[in-house]
Motif scaffolding. Structure first.
Motif, PDB file in Angstrom:
ATOM      1  N   ALA A   2      14.501   5.730  -3.654  1.00 32.65           N
ATOM      2  CA  ALA A   2      14.050   5.834  -2.272  1.00 32.65           C
ATOM      3  C   ALA A   2      12.913   6.843  -2.142  1.00 32.65           C
ATOM      4  O   ALA A   2      11.930   6.609  -1.432  1.00 32.65           O
ATOM      5  N   LEU A   3      13.044   7.970  -2.837  1.00 35.45           N
ATOM      6  CA  LEU A   3      11.989   8.981  -2.801  1.00 35.45           C
ATOM      7  C   LEU A   3      10.707   8.463  -3.443  1.00 35.45           C
ATOM      8  O   LEU A   3       9.600   8.713  -2.948  1.00 35.45           O
ATOM      9  N   LEU A   4      10.855   7.744  -4.532  1.00 33.32           N
ATOM     10  CA  LEU A   4       9.692   7.186  -5.217  1.00 33.32           C
ATOM     11  C   LEU A   4       8.958   6.187  -4.333  1.00 33.32           C
ATOM     12  O   LEU A   4       7.718   6.186  -4.250  1.00 33.32           O
ATOM     13  N   LYS A   5       9.709   5.323  -3.647  1.00 33.13           N
ATOM     14  CA  LYS A   5       9.101   4.361  -2.726  1.00 33.13           C
ATOM     15  C   LYS A   5       8.374   5.076  -1.596  1.00 33.13           C
ATOM     16  O   LYS A   5       7.285   4.674  -1.184  1.00 33.13           O
ATOM     17  N   ILE A  12      -0.396   5.346  -0.077  1.00 32.35           N
ATOM     18  CA  ILE A  12      -1.153   4.248   0.531  1.00 32.35           C
ATOM     19  C   ILE A  12      -1.705   4.679   1.887  1.00 32.35           C
ATOM     20  O   ILE A  12      -2.870   4.407   2.223  1.00 32.35           O
ATOM     21  N   GLU A  13      -0.884   5.381   2.690  1.00 36.80           N
ATOM     22  CA  GLU A  13      -1.351   5.858   3.996  1.00 36.80           C
ATOM     23  C   GLU A  13      -2.530   6.814   3.844  1.00 36.80           C
ATOM     24  O   GLU A  13      -3.451   6.841   4.670  1.00 36.80           O
ATOM     25  N   ALA A  14      -2.524   7.599   2.772  1.00 36.45           N
ATOM     26  CA  ALA A  14      -3.606   8.550   2.514  1.00 36.45           C
ATOM     27  C   ALA A  14      -4.793   7.885   1.822  1.00 36.45           C
ATOM     28  O   ALA A  14      -5.779   8.557   1.506  1.00 36.45           O
ATOM     29  N   PRO A  21       3.965  -0.664  -6.476  1.00 29.87           N
ATOM     30  CA  PRO A  21       4.733  -1.652  -7.250  1.00 29.87           C
ATOM     31  C   PRO A  21       6.022  -2.014  -6.543  1.00 29.87           C
ATOM     32  O   PRO A  21       6.556  -1.247  -5.733  1.00 29.87           O
ATOM     33  N   LYS A  22       6.528  -3.191  -6.841  1.00 26.34           N
ATOM     34  CA  LYS A  22       7.796  -3.619  -6.273  1.00 26.34           C
ATOM     35  C   LYS A  22       8.930  -2.896  -6.993  1.00 26.34           C
ATOM     36  O   LYS A  22       9.013  -2.908  -8.216  1.00 26.34           O
TER      37      LYS A  22
END
Length: 226
Positions: A2-5, A12-14, A21-22
């Motif tokens: 969860a932390l990695l996601k 991506i926001e930055a 990756p999925k």
């Protein structure tokens, strides 16, 4: 995982990366099965110190969170005239206020605590908390009331002596909700009394009312008779 996601999402926001990756999450077993039957609860209660018993009784009846909702409870939140105990908005996990009407057992529990409150008042000690323990200041010193902050050691010892080691206080919360559902209380009302905001608790706690099981059996029986 969860932390990695979350890290990838922030990247991506930055606009540091273009895609992430999925990452399939691991399957979680989130069904909780810790409940107290009445005889187990009474056995644990019998092995607890006297000052801790009312705390556990209150939690068994209401299903309220012990650390954040039961132990901080003050007498200003107990209304004997309206027969209601209240939590202030902003003090609960979901930030909403809450009310729980007296049951016979809850009334008896609170009345017994109030007797102790009045006894202390006559001795010159004003203790606003419903649940407290008396502690001596130094060896042989006068005993004074202090709010109960912890009870873990006493809880573990009582559960072990009662023959149900490993049980946790949150089992009382699950048990209270199950007891409400078993009496025919609707899920929405049970949620309001216990302070749950979403119905998912009933899936997580694996709670099914007896009436629902009987209704299902009756429908199956009726269909078989067609």
């Amino acid at each position: 995982l969860a932390l990695l996601k979350r890290m990838f999402s922030l990247a991506i926001e930055a606009e540091t990366i273009l895609y992430k990756p999925k990452m399939p999450m691991l399957q979680e077993d989130n069904v909780r099965t810790g409940f107290f039957e009445r005889e187990q609860f009474e056995s644990v209660l019998a092995h607890l110190p006297a000052e801790i018993r009312p705390v556990i009784e209150f939690a068994y009846i209401t299903g309220w969170r012990i650390a954040s909702e039961v132990l901080p409870l003050e007498w200003r939140q107990v209304d004997f005239d309206a027969e209601m105990v209240r939590l202030d908005p902003g003090t609960t996990k979901n930030r909403e206020g809450r009310e729980f009407p007296f049951t016979d057992d809850l009334r008896a529990c609170l009345q017994a605590r109030h007797v102790e409150h009045e006894r202390l008042k006559k001795a010159g000690h004003i203790e606003p908390h419903v649940f407290f323990r008396e502690v001596a200041e130094g060896r042989g010193g006068e005993k004074k009331p202090f709010p109960i902050k912890s009870y873990g050691k006493a809880w573990k010892s009582a559960c072990r002596k009662a023959g149900c080691p490993g049980r946790i206080p949150h089992d009382l919360r699950r048990t209270a909700i199950r007891n409400l559902v078993r009496t025919g209380t609707s899920e929405s009302v049970a949620m309001k009394l216990s302070g749950h905001k979403t119905r998912s608790v009933f899936e997580r706690y694996n709670i099914t009312s007896v009436s629902e099981l009987r209704d299902a059996a009756m429908r199956l029986n009726a269909k078989a008779g067609v």
